[in-house]
Design a protein around this motif. Structure first.
Motif, PDB file in Angstrom:
ATOM      1  N   ALA A  18       0.844  -1.213   0.000  1.00 45.57           N
ATOM      2  CA  ALA A  18       0.000   0.000   0.000  1.00 45.57           C
ATOM      3  C   ALA A  18       0.871   1.253   0.000  1.00 45.57           C
ATOM      4  O   ALA A  18       0.594   2.225  -0.720  1.00 45.57           O
ATOM      5  N   ALA A  19       1.932   1.247   0.786  1.00 49.02           N
ATOM      6  CA  ALA A  19       2.814   2.416   0.856  1.00 49.02           C
ATOM      7  C   ALA A  19       3.509   2.631  -0.483  1.00 49.02           C
ATOM      8  O   ALA A  19       3.617   3.768  -0.971  1.00 49.02           O
ATOM      9  N   ALA A  20       3.978   1.544  -1.106  1.00 50.42           N
ATOM     10  CA  ALA A  20       4.650   1.671  -2.413  1.00 50.42           C
ATOM     11  C   ALA A  20       3.683   2.229  -3.450  1.00 50.42           C
ATOM     12  O   ALA A  20       4.059   3.092  -4.258  1.00 50.42           O
ATOM     13  N   ALA A  21       2.434   1.775  -3.416  1.00 46.54           N
ATOM     14  CA  ALA A  21       1.446   2.249  -4.393  1.00 46.54           C
ATOM     15  C   ALA A  21       1.204   3.741  -4.207  1.00 46.54           C
ATOM     16  O   ALA A  21       1.154   4.506  -5.180  1.00 46.54           O
ATOM     17  N   GLU A  22       1.076   4.169  -2.960  1.00 46.86           N
ATOM     18  CA  GLU A  22       0.826   5.609  -2.704  1.00 46.86           C
ATOM     19  C   GLU A  22       1.999   6.455  -3.127  1.00 46.86           C
ATOM     20  O   GLU A  22       1.848   7.516  -3.736  1.00 46.86           O
ATOM     21  N   LEU A  23       3.189   6.004  -2.806  1.00 49.10           N
ATOM     22  CA  LEU A  23       4.381   6.779  -3.173  1.00 49.10           C
ATOM     23  C   LEU A  23       4.545   6.831  -4.691  1.00 49.10           C
ATOM     24  O   LEU A  23       4.849   7.881  -5.259  1.00 49.10           O
ATOM     25  N   ALA A  24       4.312   5.688  -5.352  1.00 45.86           N
ATOM     26  CA  ALA A  24       4.486   5.637  -6.809  1.00 45.86           C
ATOM     27  C   ALA A  24       3.474   6.556  -7.492  1.00 45.86           C
ATOM     28  O   ALA A  24       3.773   7.153  -8.531  1.00 45.86           O
ATOM     29  N   PRO A  42       5.704 -14.095  -4.678  1.00 50.44           N
ATOM     30  CA  PRO A  42       5.261 -12.956  -3.872  1.00 50.44           C
ATOM     31  C   PRO A  42       4.285 -12.065  -4.642  1.00 50.44           C
ATOM     32  O   PRO A  42       4.307 -12.028  -5.872  1.00 50.44           O
ATOM     33  N   ARG A  43       3.420 -11.381  -3.885  1.00 50.93           N
ATOM     34  CA  ARG A  43       2.578 -10.344  -4.495  1.00 50.93           C
ATOM     35  C   ARG A  43       3.481  -9.140  -4.717  1.00 50.93           C
ATOM     36  O   ARG A  43       4.096  -8.643  -3.769  1.00 50.93           O
ATOM     37  N   LEU A  44       3.555  -8.673  -5.954  1.00 49.30           N
ATOM     38  CA  LEU A  44       4.528  -7.626  -6.260  1.00 49.30           C
ATOM     39  C   LEU A  44       3.927  -6.238  -6.088  1.00 49.30           C
ATOM     40  O   LEU A  44       2.805  -5.976  -6.528  1.00 49.30           O
ATOM     41  N   PRO A  45       4.671  -5.336  -5.454  1.00 44.43           N
ATOM     42  CA  PRO A  45       4.186  -3.954  -5.300  1.00 44.43           C
ATOM     43  C   PRO A  45       4.380  -3.142  -6.578  1.00 44.43           C
ATOM     44  O   PRO A  45       5.119  -3.551  -7.481  1.00 44.43           O
ATOM     45  N   ASP A  46       3.732  -1.959  -6.622  1.00 39.16           N
ATOM     46  CA  ASP A  46       3.961  -1.004  -7.709  1.00 39.16           C
ATOM     47  C   ASP A  46       5.373  -0.455  -7.587  1.00 39.16           C
ATOM     48  O   ASP A  46       5.953  -0.428  -6.501  1.00 39.16           O
ATOM     49  N   GLY A  47       5.892   0.054  -8.708  1.00 31.78           N
ATOM     50  CA  GLY A  47       7.223   0.657  -8.684  1.00 31.78           C
ATOM     51  C   GLY A  47       8.299  -0.394  -8.917  1.00 31.78           C
ATOM     52  O   GLY A  47       8.015  -1.530  -9.289  1.00 31.78           O
ATOM     53  N   GLU A  48       9.552   0.005  -8.695  1.00 34.99           N
ATOM     54  CA  GLU A  48      10.659  -0.940  -8.875  1.00 34.99           C
ATOM     55  C   GLU A  48      10.673  -1.950  -7.733  1.00 34.99           C
ATOM     56  O   GLU A  48      10.295  -1.618  -6.607  1.00 34.99           O
ATOM     57  N   VAL A  49      11.123  -3.161  -8.054  1.00 30.93           N
ATOM     58  CA  VAL A  49      11.202  -4.202  -7.027  1.00 30.93           C
ATOM     59  C   VAL A  49      12.568  -4.880  -7.121  1.00 30.93           C
ATOM     60  O   VAL A  49      13.036  -5.175  -8.222  1.00 30.93           O
ATOM     61  N   ARG A  50      13.203  -5.055  -5.991  1.00 32.49           N
ATOM     62  CA  ARG A  50      14.401  -5.878  -5.925  1.00 32.49           C
ATOM     63  C   ARG A  50      14.118  -7.004  -4.920  1.00 32.49           C
ATOM     64  O   ARG A  50      13.329  -6.814  -3.986  1.00 32.49           O
ATOM     65  N   ILE A  51      14.743  -8.152  -5.143  1.00 29.82           N
ATOM     66  CA  ILE A  51      14.437  -9.311  -4.301  1.00 29.82           C
ATOM     67  C   ILE A  51      15.717  -9.942  -3.773  1.00 29.82           C
ATOM     68  O   ILE A  51      16.675 -10.137  -4.532  1.00 29.82           O
TER      69      ILE A  51
END
Ligand code: NAP
Length: 254
Positions: A18-24, A42-51
Motif C-alpha cells: 500500500a505504501a509503495a502504491a501511494e508513493l508511486a 510474492p505479491r509484487l508492489p507497484d514501482g521498482e522491485v528488488r528481491i
C-alpha cells in the motif's frame, strides 16, 4: 541532489504494498520495494522491485549509497526483527531517515483464552500445558499458524499438528503433522470451517496484528479454544514508528 527522491520500502507485507502504491502515484518519487525472497510467488508492489537479502547492515548501507536513497520505510512484518535491526543500523551509519511502519498488535476481548509467550520456542513449550484435560489415549490437536520459521521448535512436542504456511516448510517438523498450504487473507467463515474440520484444542499464532489473519482468533473465541500468542519483538530504540500507512508516509521526508 537533483532528480527524483528515492524511497526504499522494505516490504513483504500488505502495508508495504500500500505504501509503495501511494508513493508511486505521487510522481516525482522513485520507489524501490525490497522483498526478502522468502515466498515463492510474492505479491509484487507497484514501482521498482528488488528481491533478496542485502548482506547484512553493511550491504544495506552500500545499497542506500549506490541508489542514492533519500529515506527508508521499514514496512516489514512485525516479526522480521533482523531486517528491522539491520535497517536501523544502516540508516544510522549513512544518515538516511528511517520510519518503521508497524500495524498495531491484537488485543484480547472478553471470551478470549490467550496464553502470551515471548518467543516461538516459548510457544512450543506452552502447547502441552495449554491443552484441556483429554480422555485417555486422545492426543492433543494443535493448529500452528506461526509461519515456516521456527517450526523445528515444535518437532519434539507430542501432539498432532496442523501446520498452516504459505510455502512448504523445510527442516525438522513434528512427527505427526498435516500441512495446510494457504495464504491469507482468511475470512471468518473459512476459519470457522477450518476449526470445525481440524477441531484443534489449541491454536498457536504470532501477534501479527492486522485484519488479514485475525479471523482465526474470533473463530477460536467462539469455540472456546485456547490460543498461544507469541508477542512481537521490539523496535530498536530511537527509531520513529507509525502504525498506519498514512502516518508513516506523513513522517517520511519526501
Ligand atoms: P528477518 O528474520 O528479519 O530477516 C532475515 C534476513 O532476510 C535479513 O537479515 C535480510 O537479509 C533478509 N530480509 C528480510 N526482509 C527483507 C526485505 N524486505 N528485503 C530484503 N531482504 C530482507 O525476516 P523474516 O522473518 O525472515 O521475514 C522476511 C520477509 O518476510 C520480510 O520482508 C517480512 O516482511 C516478510 N514476512 C515475515 C513474516 C514473519 O512472520 N517473520 C510473516 C510474513 C511476511 P540480509 O541480512 O542479507 O539483508
Amino acid at each position: 541532489m537533483t532528480g527524483p527522491r528515492t524511497v526504499l520500502v522494505l516490504g513483504g507485507t500488505t502495508e508495504g504494498r500500500a505504501a509503495a502504491a501511494e508513493l508511486a502515484a505521487r510522481g516525482g518519487v522513485r520507489v524501490i520495494s525490497s522483498l526478502a525472497g522468502a515466498v515463492r510467488s510474492p505479491r509484487l508492489p507497484d514501482g521498482e522491485v528488488r528481491i533478496g537479502g542485502f548482506g547484512g547492515p553493511g550491504g544495506l548501507a552500500r545499497f542506500l549509497h549506490a541508489e542514492r536513497v533519500s529515506a527508508v520505510l521499514d514496512a516489514t512484518h512485525p516479526f522480521a526483527a533482523t531486517m528491522t535491526a539491520n535497517a536501523a543500523a544502516a540508516c544510522t551509519a549513512t544518515g538516511t531517515p528511517l520510519v518503521v511502519l508497524r500495524r498495531p498488535g491484537w488485543t484480547p476481548v472478553p471470551g478470549d483464552r490467550w496464553h502470551r509467550v515471548g518467543s516461538v520456542a516459548a510457544a512450543a513449550a506452552a502447547v502441552l500445558p495449554a491443552l484441556p484435560a483429554l480422555p485417555p489415549g486422545e492426543r492433543g490437536r494443535v493448529l500452528l499458524t506461526t509461519g515456516r520459521g521456527g517450526l523445528a521448535e515444535f518437532a519434539g512436542v507430542d501432539a498432532e499438528f496442523w501446520i498452516r504456511a504459505v510455502d512448504p516448510p523445510d527442516g525438522p517438523l513434528p512427527e505427526r503433522h498435516t500441512l495446510l498450504l494457504d495464504r491469507g487473507p482468511f475470512t471468518l467463515d473459512a476459519e470457522r470451517a477450518l476449526l470445525d474440520r481440524v477441531r484443534p484444542h489449541v491454536l498457536v499464532t504470532k501477534d501479527s496484528g492486522g485484519d488479514a489473519t485475525a479471523a482465526k482468533l474470533v473463530a477460536a473465541r467462539e469455540r472456546g479454544i485456547g490460543v498461544v500468542v507469541v508477542d512481537r519483538p521490539g523496535v530498536p530504540p530511537g527509531v520513529p514508528v507509525a502504525d498506519t500507512v498514512a502516518a508513516a508516509l506523513a513522517r517520511l521526508p519526501c
